[in-house]
Design a protein around this motif. Structure first.
Motif, PDB file in Angstrom:
ATOM      1  N   VAL A   1      -5.848  -3.718  -6.207  1.00 41.81           N
ATOM      2  CA  VAL A   1      -6.294  -3.543  -4.826  1.00 41.81           C
ATOM      3  C   VAL A   1      -7.813  -3.471  -4.754  1.00 41.81           C
ATOM      4  O   VAL A   1      -8.433  -3.928  -3.786  1.00 41.81           O
ATOM      5  CB  VAL A   1      -5.664  -2.272  -4.221  1.00 41.81           C
ATOM      6  CG1 VAL A   1      -6.263  -1.957  -2.858  1.00 41.81           C
ATOM      7  CG2 VAL A   1      -4.158  -2.451  -4.086  1.00 41.81           C
TER       8      VAL A   1
ATOM      9  N   LEU B   1       0.807  -1.226   0.000  1.00 38.67           N
ATOM     10  CA  LEU B   1       0.000   0.000   0.000  1.00 38.67           C
ATOM     11  C   LEU B   1       0.843   1.280   0.000  1.00 38.67           C
ATOM     12  O   LEU B   1       0.449   2.264  -0.648  1.00 38.67           O
ATOM     13  CB  LEU B   1      -0.947  -0.016   1.198  1.00 38.67           C
ATOM     14  CG  LEU B   1      -2.117  -1.002   1.098  1.00 38.67           C
ATOM     15  CD1 LEU B   1      -2.981  -0.930   2.347  1.00 38.67           C
ATOM     16  CD2 LEU B   1      -2.963  -0.716  -0.134  1.00 38.67           C
TER      17      LEU B   1
ATOM     18  N   VAL C   1      -2.101  -8.341   1.593  1.00 39.96           N
ATOM     19  CA  VAL C   1      -1.766  -6.946   1.273  1.00 39.96           C
ATOM     20  C   VAL C   1      -1.307  -6.217   2.531  1.00 39.96           C
ATOM     21  O   VAL C   1      -0.311  -5.468   2.519  1.00 39.96           O
ATOM     22  CB  VAL C   1      -2.988  -6.243   0.648  1.00 39.96           C
ATOM     23  CG1 VAL C   1      -2.720  -4.744   0.499  1.00 39.96           C
ATOM     24  CG2 VAL C   1      -3.320  -6.843  -0.708  1.00 39.96           C
TER      25      VAL C   1
END
Length: 469
Positions: free
Chosen positions: A338, A197, A400
């Motif tokens: 994402v 991220l 993630v």
């Protein structure tokens, strides 16, 4: 005519006693409740397939027969029966197959359904796994010489070609089903380890706004256009998912997340969507750089447009490598990846709510008035409810998050992408074996919808690039 008998409703048959007793009386009473009133309460003849069945298909035994047998039978025996079980598809499936139990709606697929949903009980998986392994090796070799084609795309095309030309033997189906369900979920979860991220957020709000707007608009508008074109809900949704997010992986994830895999038409829907992604994604490889050059886009603008508009990660990488913007374009593309988790979770939640609505069996009664066997009049049926957030989507988000913490060693992050590509190729080969290319090539409307969706995401992202980047 005697006082205790009346003429048989079928000519040439012996008279039937007026007052049947015992088992015959009970059967006739049940049949009378399920049959609409008529002048003589005869059993419908012809091609009406929705005649209910029961433990006494002839409705009487011995000398007490109230329905024809042999060549004239028009009730419930032999090939004439068609119910909610066996191979029949009228009754509940004819009314609203998407709103009732899949097992009732498409019972004809019971023989292969278990294979699609994880393998037939007791079936050996290794023959299918071996075939998938050979297909993966072939896909890796082709992808090595043609980088624009990902191993996943080559694998699904190989599976579809094999299924169309020679068919897939039943002994291979348990293993192929295992690959297309269990292995697929692992591959999607591992895909999350490729996304950090902080790298995505470093793109800036302008780039993220372009990606969000293009992806969201395409995903929201495409299904409505598909329905106007006459396509099924599943086909429209999967095309929207593949075009707007990340191609074949997104199609497979949405298929699993919405429980579409339990639908007998799911293979056809996935085939059309995968064909569209391969067609337009491959065409974008030469077209995007050419159009960018004609419009005078800067390298930064080209990177954002490529990452926000092109379907597959490998296709984005091919354009980026040829144009000198590989790292930036792939990072923008991963920002779209994402969005896979929230969009699948949202769609799964809506699908869950839709499946939870009770459906009255009255709506599934055949026009002639016959109810399906096993469904009592006036009751309701609830469809199978998928989970609010599929487990593999939750695992994707967890990966993630783990990658974003910086705790994953560099050696692991370098090994994960090749492993993910192998697993995804194996899973999509299994999915491809359920595709009939002959039906796919006749699907002109799906190709049209794919072109419209590709144009929407390309134009929207280009406008955002011109305004913000």
């Amino acid at each position: 005519m005697s006082a205790t008998a009346q003429s048989s409703p079928l000519p040439g048959r012996p008279n039937v006693p007026r007052r049947p007793t015992g088992r015959t009386r009970n059967t006739l009473a049940k049949w009378t409740r399920l049959t609409p009133p008529g002048p003589d309460q005869t059993t419908p003849t012809g091609s009406d397939p929705a005649t209910p069945t029961g433990p006494d298909p002839a409705m009487a035994t011995g000398s007490d027969r109230t329905a024809a047998t042999g060549s004239d039978q028009s009730t419930l025996t032999g090939s004439g029966r068609s119910t909610a079980t066996g191979s029949g598809r009228s009754t509940l499936a004819a009314a609203r197959p998407g709103r009732v139990s899949r097992a009732l709606a498409r019972p004809g697929r019971a023989s292969t359904g278990s294979a699609r949903s994880g393998g037939a009980p007791g079936g050996a998986v290794w023959p299918g796994v071996v075939v998938a392994a050979v297909a993966v090796v072939f896909s890796l070799l082709v992808s090595h010489h043609l980088p624009a084609l990902t191993p996943a795309v080559v694998a699904v095309a190989s599976g579809a070609t094999l299924a169309t030309l020679t068919g897939v033997g039943e002994r291979f189906r348990p293993g192929l089903a295992f690959m297309s369900r269990r292995v697929l979920r692992v591959a999607i979860a591992l895909l999350g380890l490729q996304i950090a991220l902080p790298q995505v957020l470093a793109l800036g709000w302008q780039t993220l706004a372009v990606v969000s707007a293009a992806t969201g608009l395409t995903f929201a508008v495409t299904p409505s256009i598909g329905r106007r074109l006459g396509l099924t809900r599943g086909t429209s949704l999967l095309i929207a998912t593949g075009v707007s997010i990340c191609g074949a992986a997104a199609i497979a994830a949405m298929r699993e997340g919405t429980s579409a895999a339990d639908d007998g038409d799911a293979d056809d829907d996935a085939a059309r969507a995968l064909g569209v992604v391969v067609l337009y994604g491959t065409a974008a490889i030469p077209l995007i750089p050419l159009l960018a050059s004609l419009m005078g886009l800067s390298p930064a603008q080209l990177a954002v447009w490529t990452g926000a508009a092109v379907h597959e990660v490998a296709q984005v990488a091919a354009i980026g490598a040829a144009s000198g913007v590989l790292a930036a374009a792939v990072t923008v593309k991963l920002a779209r990846v994402v969005l896979l988790a929230p969009l699948v979770a949202l769609t799964s939640s809506l699908h869950r709510r839709h499946a939870a609505a009770p459906v009255s069996v009255h709506a599934a009664v055949h026009p002639a008035g016959h109810a399906a066997e096993g469904a009592s009049v006036g009751t309701s049926v609830r469809g199978a409810r998928p989970p609010i957030v599929p487990l593999f989507v939750a695992a994707f988000l967890a990966m993630v998050t783990l990658r974003s913490t910086g705790l994953v060693p560099a050696a692991v992050t370098e090994v994960v992408p090749p492993i993910t590509n192998v697993l995804m190729a194996a899973a999509l080969f299994g999915l491809g074996t359920g595709i009939d290319l002959r039906r796919l090539f006749r699907g002109g409307r799906a190709v049209l919808l794919g072109g419209i969706a590709t144009a929407i995401i390309a134009v929207t992202s280009l406008a955002g690039v011109a305004l913000l980047v």
